[in-house]
Design a protein around this motif. Structure first.
Motif, PDB file in Angstrom:
ATOM      1  N   TYR A 129       0.947  -1.295   0.104  1.00 53.14           N
ATOM      2  CA  TYR A 129       0.201  -0.121  -0.108  1.00 53.14           C
ATOM      3  C   TYR A 129       1.045   1.420   0.218  1.00 53.14           C
ATOM      4  CZ  TYR A 129      -3.264   3.710   1.763  1.00 53.14           C
ATOM      5  OH  TYR A 129      -3.899   4.297   2.552  1.00 53.14           O
ATOM      6  N   LEU A 130       2.026   2.060   0.819  1.00 51.27           N
ATOM      7  CA  LEU A 130       2.993   2.064   0.802  1.00 51.27           C
ATOM      8  C   LEU A 130       3.484   3.036  -0.093  1.00 51.27           C
ATOM      9  CD1 LEU A 130       4.238   1.900   4.499  1.00 51.27           C
ATOM     10  CD2 LEU A 130       3.092   3.497   4.209  1.00 51.27           C
ATOM     11  N   TYR A 131       3.552   1.686  -1.030  1.00 48.60           N
ATOM     12  CA  TYR A 131       4.252   1.707  -2.308  1.00 48.60           C
ATOM     13  C   TYR A 131       3.715   2.023  -3.580  1.00 48.60           C
ATOM     14  CZ  TYR A 131       8.903  -0.424  -0.744  1.00 48.60           C
ATOM     15  OH  TYR A 131      10.685  -0.698  -0.215  1.00 48.60           O
ATOM     16  N   ASN A 132       2.057   1.778  -3.486  1.00 49.62           N
ATOM     17  CA  ASN A 132       1.610   1.947  -3.861  1.00 49.62           C
ATOM     18  C   ASN A 132       1.590   3.195  -5.672  1.00 49.62           C
ATOM     19  OD1 ASN A 132      -2.002   2.859  -5.730  1.00 49.62           O
ATOM     20  ND2 ASN A 132      -1.929   1.158  -4.656  1.00 49.62           N
ATOM     21  N   PRO A 133       1.460   3.182  -6.464  1.00 53.35           N
ATOM     22  CA  PRO A 133       1.589   4.235  -7.470  1.00 53.35           C
ATOM     23  C   PRO A 133       0.935   5.601  -7.528  1.00 53.35           C
ATOM     24  CG  PRO A 133       1.313   2.276  -8.644  1.00 53.35           C
ATOM     25  CD  PRO A 133       1.515   1.928  -7.180  1.00 53.35           C
ATOM     26  N   ALA A 134       0.198   5.748  -7.030  1.00 52.97           N
ATOM     27  CA  ALA A 134      -1.594   5.806  -7.271  1.00 52.97           C
ATOM     28  C   ALA A 134      -1.763   6.944  -5.715  1.00 52.97           C
ATOM     29  CB  ALA A 134      -2.412   5.988  -7.898  1.00 52.97           C
ATOM     30  N   PHE A 135      -1.769   5.589  -4.989  1.00 60.53           N
ATOM     31  CA  PHE A 135      -2.210   5.928  -3.424  1.00 60.53           C
ATOM     32  C   PHE A 135      -0.704   5.853  -2.780  1.00 60.53           C
ATOM     33  CE2 PHE A 135      -5.709   3.924  -6.246  1.00 60.53           C
ATOM     34  CZ  PHE A 135      -6.396   5.233  -7.124  1.00 60.53           C
ATOM     35  N   GLY A 136      -0.053   5.076  -2.434  1.00 61.58           N
ATOM     36  CA  GLY A 136       0.773   5.270  -1.961  1.00 61.58           C
ATOM     37  C   GLY A 136       1.349   6.464  -1.017  1.00 61.58           C
ATOM     38  N   LEU A 137       1.052   6.302   0.116  1.00 61.70           N
ATOM     39  CA  LEU A 137       2.273   7.623   0.953  1.00 61.70           C
ATOM     40  C   LEU A 137       3.948   7.896   0.194  1.00 61.70           C
ATOM     41  CD1 LEU A 137       2.146   9.177   3.435  1.00 61.70           C
ATOM     42  CD2 LEU A 137       3.333   7.227   4.671  1.00 61.70           C
ATOM     43  N   PHE A 138       4.869   7.007  -0.511  1.00 63.87           N
ATOM     44  CA  PHE A 138       5.346   7.118  -0.774  1.00 63.87           C
ATOM     45  C   PHE A 138       5.811   7.896  -1.420  1.00 63.87           C
ATOM     46  CE2 PHE A 138       7.588   3.384   1.372  1.00 63.87           C
ATOM     47  CZ  PHE A 138       7.305   3.600   2.988  1.00 63.87           C
ATOM     48  N   ASN A 139       4.994   7.728  -3.101  1.00 64.15           N
ATOM     49  CA  ASN A 139       5.073   9.432  -4.336  1.00 64.15           C
ATOM     50  C   ASN A 139       4.343  10.272  -3.633  1.00 64.15           C
ATOM     51  OD1 ASN A 139       6.427   7.221  -6.037  1.00 64.15           O
ATOM     52  ND2 ASN A 139       4.791   6.789  -6.708  1.00 64.15           N
ATOM     53  N   TYR A 140       3.514   9.599  -2.668  1.00 59.21           N
ATOM     54  CA  TYR A 140       2.888  11.335  -2.671  1.00 59.21           C
ATOM     55  C   TYR A 140       4.225  12.422  -1.483  1.00 59.21           C
ATOM     56  CZ  TYR A 140       0.272  15.055   0.491  1.00 59.21           C
ATOM     57  OH  TYR A 140      -0.084  16.185   1.126  1.00 59.21           O
ATOM     58  N   MET A 145       7.406  17.120  -2.236  1.00 60.76           N
ATOM     59  CA  MET A 145       9.091  17.704  -2.204  1.00 60.76           C
ATOM     60  C   MET A 145       9.023  18.287  -3.770  1.00 60.76           C
ATOM     61  SD  MET A 145      10.733  15.406   0.536  1.00 60.76           S
ATOM     62  CE  MET A 145      10.957  14.136  -0.041  1.00 60.76           C
ATOM     63  N   ASN A 146       8.115  17.884  -4.720  1.00 58.79           N
ATOM     64  CA  ASN A 146       8.261  18.079  -5.920  1.00 58.79           C
ATOM     65  C   ASN A 146       9.763  17.070  -6.955  1.00 58.79           C
ATOM     66  OD1 ASN A 146       6.928  20.086  -6.408  1.00 58.79           O
ATOM     67  ND2 ASN A 146       8.417  21.250  -5.370  1.00 58.79           N
TER      68      ASN A 146
END
Lengths: 295, 275
Positions: A129-140, A145-146
């Motif tokens: 879930y953290l790694y999820n490309p659309a809803f994951g925390l990490f990508n967010y 941070m641009n």
């Protein structure tokens, strides 16, 4: 030890454990070796008369199977990147915790150990879930941070590294504890003597601590390496070996061929290749260790 | 004075580095717990919310009412009970190796230790075939038997029990107690420290058991929480809140037990792990 009962007693005490270990650990090795030379599949499982010996055909096939070769490559990738990362991280954490004097530092032991005891399936579900490309925390976080989003589990090489990061998170705790235990075994007087000679902290670490930790480092590197060779749950839950077999490990290959495709003989041949690798790694490490301690 | 100041600075740096690392280490757990109380529409919001807009227990209810988690929980607890029994067998074997001299002792003990080297990937296919031959696939017994005893546990019990003085055992023997009664009434109570640690580890191991149930159970009736959760992940891939509730339900009991007993567990490794 007197009397008949007491002479028989030890065998009765060890019998249950020894029988179970023999049936489920030792006997299986011979069974695996045997079926790796047969074409055992569902038909063979139903009726042993359907079995036929095919010599080393399974081994030839498995060693030329592109998916198996990829799995071997990936497994080496996990070992080569993963083992040093685990050792470096857990050793650094252990050193920092050990050098700290305040009571708070004991809390850190618990915090860093926590991921080690938790369930690998649950943790893999959370990280997926953290790694999820659309809803994951990490990508967010990256995007806020641009920075550009990372294809955590969708690009073969990145996916391997993502799995390594998660496994690293789980592996640090136990190894850190082993290092802390070893650190506490180093006599204080060594450091006091070095301090009198004017050695600074860094010199003390490189000249006293690391040489004294040689056995702990050896132990951790062997257990970690064997662990990575058997890397299974993380790719099984998070990527199913994909994308494009990019995270397929040797262990997952054996599971898939054995239990999803029911090619038991073929999978057993693959498992023996893995077993030989585990033994070889252990022996080589053992030799290296012996050589080093000759100094 | 100067070195004292330097040392203080170093203490602060070490503390800050560890705090930052520690936050990263607990972040997945915090995110998991908070997400499990969000609605399915909230967990896929961009930007994500940290704190749930309104705490909902819907996901947990869903796990038990629609997803069979009650059955998985029951199976997992049965496996935990079996691992306690396995621990008892380990203790018996450890005692046999620690306190008796018998023919073949060293060879058998070496063989026990050697089983630690065997990867489960090598044994999983033959064990499946053996249990199939015994008609035990898809049964609870088939799930628990392969992992019931373990070399590491036997080793730790042996290490501890060799330190028990022989006089205690001799005294009970003179009183006419049988060997087994000596073990249950004298040895086990004396071995409380190691039993406590092993019991915690047995609980964690049983609670987390995944590979054998995955291979042996064809039937959802025999699934454990781990296997059920991995099924949930593949069937409801998009329902992140539901997945997080399942993960939280699995992880939290272990975290609580670990925090209560962390001293015993960590010290166990400190004393027995590397000597």
């Amino acid at each position: 030890m007197k009397g008949f009962t007491s002479r028989k007693a030890p065998y009765l005490f060890i019998a249950p454990a020894i029988i179970l270990l023999s049936v489920f650990s030792l006997l299986p090795i011979f069974v695996a070796l045997f079926i790796s030379f047969t074409d055992m599949d569902l038909a063979g499982l139903a009726d042993y008369s359907n079995l036929s010996f095919i010599g080393i055909k399974n081994y030839i096939n498995v060693l030329s199977d592109p998916v198996f070769l990829k799995a071997i490559f990936n497994t080496l990738f996990y070992v080569v990147i993963g083992v040093p990362l685990v050792i470096l991280t857990s050793l650094s954490v252990a050193l920092l915790i050990n050098l700290g004097k305040a009571k708070v530092f004991k809390v850190f032991r618990v915090v860093f150990y926590l991921p080690s005891v938790t369930n690998v399936v649950a943790v893999a579900v959370v990280w997926a879930y953290l790694y999820n490309p659309a809803f994951g925390l990490f990508n967010y976080i990256l995007e806020s941070m641009n920075l550009s989003a990372i294809p955590w589990l969708t690009e073969p090489t990145v996916a391997k590294i993502s799995l390594i990061l998660m496994a690293l998170w789980r592996a640090v705790g136990l190894n850190m504890i082993i290092f802390i235990a070893a650190l506490q075994g180093i006599p204080r007087s060594y450091y006091e003597a070095a301090e009198l000679d004017g050695a600074n902290t860094w010199q003390q670490i490189t000249k006293i601590t690391l040489p004294m930790l040689r056995f702990a480092i050896f132990f951790v590197s062997i257990t970690t390496m064997i662990g990575w060779l058997q890397f299974f749950e993380e790719p099984f839950i998070m990527t199913k070996g994909g994308p494009l077999d990019g995270t397929m490990s040797a262990a997952l290959f054996i599971y898939k061929n054995g239990f999803q495709l029911s090619n038991f003989g073929y999978a057993a041949a693959g498992s023996f290749v893995l077993f030989i690798a585990v033994i070889a790694v252990t022996l080589v490490q053992y030799k290296v260790q012996n050589k080093e301690s000759d100094y | 004075m100067n070195s004292n100041k330097k040392d203080k600075l170093f203490q602060w740096i070490a503390g800050i580095v560890l705090t930052l690392g520690g936050i990263m280490f607990v972040l997945p757990f915090i995110w998991m717990i908070l997400s499990s109380f969000k609605t399915e529409s909230e967990v896929i919001l961009i930007p994500p919310t940290l704190w749930p807009q309104g705490f909902t227990f819907e996901n947990y209810k869903n796990l038990f009412e629609n997803m069979n988690f009650a059955v998985y929980l029951k199976n997992t607890l049965i496996i935990v009970l079996f691992s306690f029994f396995g621990m008892f067998l380990n203790a018996m074997a450890g005692f046999g190796f620690a306190k008796y001299n018998f023919k073949g002792k060293d060879g058998i003990f070496f063989m026990v230790l050697a089983t630690m080297m065997i990867p489960s990937q090598v044994t999983m296919i033959p064990v499946y075939l053996i249990l199939n031959k015994l008609n035990l696939t898809n049964t609870m017994l088939g799930i628990v038997l392969p992992g019931l005893v373990g070399a590491f546990g036997i080793f730790l019990f042996r290490q501890f029990m060799t330190t028990i003085p022989d006089e205690i055992i001799e005294a009970t023997r003179l009183d006419g107690a049988s060997e087994f009664r000596t073990f249950v009434q004298i040895i086990l109570p004396v071995s409380k420290p190691i039993l406590a640690v092993q019991a915690i580890l047995a609980f964690i191991g049983g609670w987390n058991s995944f590979l054998w149930p995955l291979i042996m159970a064809n039937d959802e009736k025999l699934y454990t929480l781990s296997v059920g959760l991995s099924l949930l992940k593949s069937q409801y891939g998009g329902n992140f809140a539901l997945q997080m509730a399942g993960a939280t339900f699995m992880v939290m009991p272990i975290i609580i037990i670990f925090i209560i007993f962390q001293k015993n567990i960590i010290e166990n490794y400190t004393t027995s792990g590397l000597k």
